[in-house]
Design a protein around this motif. Structure first.
Motif, short mmCIF file in Angstrom:
data_model
loop_
_atom_site.label_atom_id
_atom_site.label_comp_id
_atom_site.label_asym_id
_atom_site.label_seq_id
_atom_site.Cartn_x
_atom_site.Cartn_y
_atom_site.Cartn_z
N VAL A 56 0.91 -1.22 0.02
CA VAL A 56 0.06 0.14 0.16
C VAL A 56 0.73 1.32 0.06
N ILE A 57 0.75 2.20 -0.85
CA ILE A 57 1.55 3.40 -0.99
C ILE A 57 0.34 4.52 -0.59
N ALA A 58 0.68 5.24 0.37
CA ALA A 58 0.01 6.11 0.87
C ALA A 58 0.65 7.34 1.47
N ASP A 59 0.22 8.62 1.18
CA ASP A 59 0.81 10.04 1.68
C ASP A 59 0.08 10.26 3.14
N PRO A 102 -5.82 6.72 7.84
CA PRO A 102 -5.00 5.42 8.53
C PRO A 102 -6.02 4.27 8.50
N THR A 103 -7.49 4.60 9.03
CA THR A 103 -8.13 3.42 9.26
C THR A 103 -8.37 2.61 7.85
N TYR A 104 -8.61 3.40 6.73
CA TYR A 104 -8.63 2.48 5.64
C TYR A 104 -7.33 1.92 5.24
N ALA A 147 -6.96 -1.35 7.14
CA ALA A 147 -7.98 -2.38 6.93
C ALA A 147 -7.49 -2.96 5.46
N ASP A 148 -6.79 -2.47 4.56
CA ASP A 148 -6.23 -2.85 3.29
C ASP A 148 -5.14 -3.66 3.67
N LEU A 149 -4.21 -3.30 4.66
CA LEU A 149 -3.23 -4.21 4.77
C LEU A 149 -3.58 -5.60 5.73
N LEU A 150 -4.77 -5.52 6.55
CA LEU A 150 -5.05 -6.64 7.31
C LEU A 150 -5.99 -7.48 6.49
N SER A 151 -6.60 -7.05 5.51
CA SER A 151 -7.41 -7.91 4.53
C SER A 151 -6.27 -8.71 3.98
N GLN A 152 -5.17 -8.65 3.67
CA GLN A 152 -4.15 -9.69 3.25
C GLN A 152 -3.49 -10.32 4.29
N ALA A 153 -3.28 -9.50 5.38
CA ALA A 153 -2.30 -10.33 6.57
C ALA A 153 -3.00 -11.56 7.14
N GLU A 154 -4.61 -11.13 7.12
CA GLU A 154 -5.36 -12.28 7.76
C GLU A 154 -5.31 -13.49 7.22
#
Length: 272
Positions: A237-240, A245-247, A250-257
């Protein structure tokens, strides 16, 4: 799951990449060796081997989850969740009915008849994870298209747990799964591949799973069909500073799970 804080340093970034690659490669080699032994043992010894591995890794021998257990799970779920699952099931069914390839016949003027006959597979096995997290969506997305395609029998396997997910069992009832069997891991894939005891051989195995399940499906291919070899998941995920941060989380956890070997990486210029 792989997580590390890295400052804007090219050398540190390369170190993270090397660690990720080494970890994935090392785990994959060990896992494939273990899975190959289990698959070969089940092929040779059948039900006895399946029971041994199930008792070792699942904690109990395989068993059929009775229909009344599915009914109880359905009734135990929040009515709002049931409504959401049934709405999702209807949407999935409607969509895949539009995709359905149908039998057709063409009688040409010269007297020849051309066409194709389309039939669903006789029996399909659906693997549904049950260890790290519960995924009722996996049940719906695998079972309903199979039903639309005309598959004769759907057998769902899922790891037995102290309290099997009511949501997953309710989804199996909604989707019309014919038989639910409590068994997980490589031994479940091996049993579906070769047939053992009351677990029949299937024509195709679908559904997500951990690295052991993915490796087993890879070895099963050729004896039976599979959907694909997936995972472990990786996401970047690339974010400035403007990102929510909640979104992002969520994107990180959706794959980490998905798996303990999953890699979830955030690249940002904002330490906040």
């Amino acid at each position: 799951m792989f997580m590390k804080t890295v400052l804007a340093d090219g050398q540190a970034e390369q170190q993270v990449i090397r660690e990720m690659k080494a970890r994935a490669a090392g785990a994959r080699g060990d896992i494939e060796q273990i899975v190959r032994g289990v698959m070969a043992d089940v092929q040779q010894r059948g039900w006895d081997a399946v029971v041994e591995y199930a008792e070792r890794f699942d904690g109990k021998a395989p068993y059929i989850v009775e229909p009344e257990v599915l009914d109880d799970a359905y009734n135990a779920c929040d009515p709002k969740l049931i409504a959401a699952l049934e709405k999702a099931a209807a949407n999935i069914r409607d969509y895949h009915e539009q995709m359905l390839v149908k039998t057709w016949e063409w009688n040409r003027s010269g007297g020849e008849t051309l066409g194709q006959t389309v039939r669903g597979l006789s029996r399909v096995g659906i693997y549904v994870p049950g260890g790290t997290a519960a995924y009722p969506s996996s049940v719906l997305m695998n079972a309903i298209p199979a039903k639309v395609a005309g598959v004769g029998e759907l057998i769902m396997v899922t790891p037995p747990t102290e309290n099997m997910s009511n949501e997953v069992l309710a989804a199996a009832k909604i989707a019309g799964v014919d038989t639910v069997i409590a068994i997980g891991g490589t031994q479940a894939i091996a049993a579906l591949t070769y047939g053992a005891g009351f677990i029949p051989q299937v024509d195709k195995i679908v559904g997500p799973g951990n690295a052991f399940v993915a490796a087993a499906k890879k070895l099963a291919f050729g004896t039976v069909d599979i959907d694909m070899i997936a995972g472990p998941s990786e996401v970047l995920v690339i974010a400035d500073h403007t990102a929510n941060p909640t979104y992002v989380a969520a994107d990180l956890l959706s794959q980490a799970e998905h798996d303990k070997l999953a890699s979830a990486v955030l690249l940002t210029d904002s330490m906040a």
